[in-house]
Scaffold this active site. Structure first.
Site, short mmCIF file in Angstrom:
data_model
loop_
_atom_site.label_atom_id
_atom_site.label_comp_id
_atom_site.label_asym_id
_atom_site.label_seq_id
_atom_site.Cartn_x
_atom_site.Cartn_y
_atom_site.Cartn_z
N HIS A 109 0.87 -1.18 0.00
CA HIS A 109 0.00 0.00 0.00
C HIS A 109 0.90 1.23 0.00
O HIS A 109 1.52 1.53 1.02
CB HIS A 109 -0.90 0.01 1.23
N PHE A 110 0.97 1.92 -1.14
CA PHE A 110 1.79 3.13 -1.23
C PHE A 110 0.96 4.39 -1.02
O PHE A 110 1.48 5.50 -1.13
CB PHE A 110 2.53 3.17 -2.56
N ASP A 136 2.28 -6.84 2.88
CA ASP A 136 1.12 -6.02 3.24
C ASP A 136 1.59 -4.71 3.86
O ASP A 136 1.06 -4.24 4.87
CB ASP A 136 0.19 -6.77 4.19
#
Length: 427
Positions: free
Chosen positions: A66-67, A309
């Site tokens: 998740h950026f 994650d």
């Protein structure tokens, strides 16, 4: 040409291990030399790296990051995410779609992929299963595939609507594109991020029971087996889930994949009691038995993928009470060392097998030209010392939400090379 010499080379695709020299021209490996072969037969050496005392393996591949870009760039953006990935030995990453706006249109997908191309990393992205990740209307899968979607996921929320799930699975089977599933039935969860057991009792909460994961995994494995979809069960937390995947694979359903995170094979609910919100994540950390089952699943190949994650949150968000703080922790910069420390040293997993879980298998799941090491392959490599210990002190990420701060780990990334260029070098 770039010559990497005197290194111990690990090639998970062939199982080859041993002393070798690697020749790189532009973005490709042109030769892997051993037994005193002369590299000059391939031309002039313009640059060299002495890898004496180090191991050399393919760049790591993370299919679950998740950026936070677009929409939540105070937590992370594609550039800082890529920097952290490089420090952790990753050369390819797949971003999730739960941004703002969500990655559910070809236009948004093209925008994030273009930003990814401005980094030194191979940056890919999944698109949503449903519009707005609302779980109701399907996205235009064909248009998203044409725009470059690596796969489809509503990660962060489960797909509860069975007709929607069937539609994306049928598309997956038809076009051979993976669907990654977040398995938590919200109807069974009172307080997410905290296991219903000792941790929830400690905080006086009801928490998240294991049945929330198990029930959806049972449903989704059945549908995957029926449709032939390529399915990845994400961030597995329960021993029962490991066994369900083991049974499905034993029955010959090789289109099903299982993903484990470093925090789930390292920590338990006791760490949530000790570290509070820094150890809060979805699905939650569970019992020592669950952790042992996840490790066994990784050792025997039932769980074929290790993914981080990676989920940055701000210090202010994580400082909120346990029921209000968001779930998720950083993962990219500690994952490889955790695998060496927890799976290699403690469980006897070989470096070749670690690379198969962290490079080869995730790349194959998403059809990426990555995760292997041989002549003609991509010049995406890491040089590392498997024996060096180091203390986790700081991160390249904008955030610092990690339960591993101040932890001493084994296995140090020294150099990361992507596309034939050094993108990280340890001081």
């Amino acid at each position: 040409m770039l010559l990497i010499h005197n290194g111990y080379v690990i090639a998970p695709d062939s199982g080859r291990e041993g002393m070798a020299d690697i020749l790189i021209k532009d973005d490709k490996i042109i030769a892997v030399l051993s037994n005193g072969e002369d590299p000059l037969q391939f031309g002039q050496i313009t640059e060299s790296i002495d890898a004496a005392g180090l191991c050399v393996g393919p760049g790591l591949v993370d299919v679950h990051v998740h950026f936070r870009d677009p929409g939540f760039t105070y937590k992370e953006d594609i550039f800082t995410g890529a920097e952290g990935a490089a420090r952790g030995g990753y050369t390819s990453v797949v971003m999730m779609a739960n941004t703002n706006p969500t990655i559910d249109t070809a236009e948004t997908l093209r925008q994030v992929l273009e930003k990814g191309r401005q980094t030194n990393l191979n940056v890919y992205a999944c698109a949503g299963v449903s519009k707005g990740l609302s779980g109701q209307e399907p996205c235009d899968y064909e248009a998203l595939l044409r725009a470059g979607a690596a796969g489809f996921t509503d990660d962060g929320v489960p797909v509860m609507k069975e007709s929607l799930l069937r539609a994306v699975m049928e598309f997956s089977a038809r076009r051979q594109i993976p669907v990654s599933l977040h398995e938590e039935d919200p109807s069974l969860i009172t307080n997410n991020g905290i296991h219903r057991g000792r941790a929830s009792a400690y905080y006086g909460l009801e928490g998240s029971p294991r049945e929330a994961e198990i029930s959806l995994v049972k449903r989704d494995l059945k549908m995957a087996c029926h449709t032939g979809a390529i399915v990845n069960i994400q961030h597995i937390s329960c021993k029962e889930t490991v066994e369900l995947l083991r049974q499905a694979k034993a029955a010959g359903y090789h289109n099903i994949h299982g993903e484990a995170t470093p925090h789930h094979f390292t920590l338990t609910e006791e760490d949530v009691i000790a570290k509070g919100t820094l150890a809060k994540m979805n699905p939650p950390l569970r019992t020592a038995e669950d952790r042992a089952a996840i490790r066994e699943g990784l050792l025997d190949g039932t769980l074929d993928i290790i993914a981080t994650d990676h989920a940055p949150h701000s210090r202010e968000e994580k400082a909120k009470p346990i029921t209000e703080a968001p779930s998720g922790i950083l993962g990219l910069e500690t994952a490889f060392a955790l695998a060496i420390t927890e799976l290699g040293d403690k469980e006897g997993m070989s470096l070749t097998e670690i690379f198969r879980r962290m490079s080869l298998a995730p790349a194959r799941l998403y059809g990426l030209q990555a995760g292997f090491l041989k002549a003609g392959g991509p010049a995406d490599l890491i040089l590392f010392d498997p024996k060096e210990t180091w203390k986790v002190r700081e991160f390249a990420s904008k955030s610092s939400n990690s339960p591993f701060l101040d932890t001493v780990l084994k296995g140090k990334i020294k150099t990361t090379i992507c596309g034939g260029k050094v993108i990280f070098s340890s001081p």
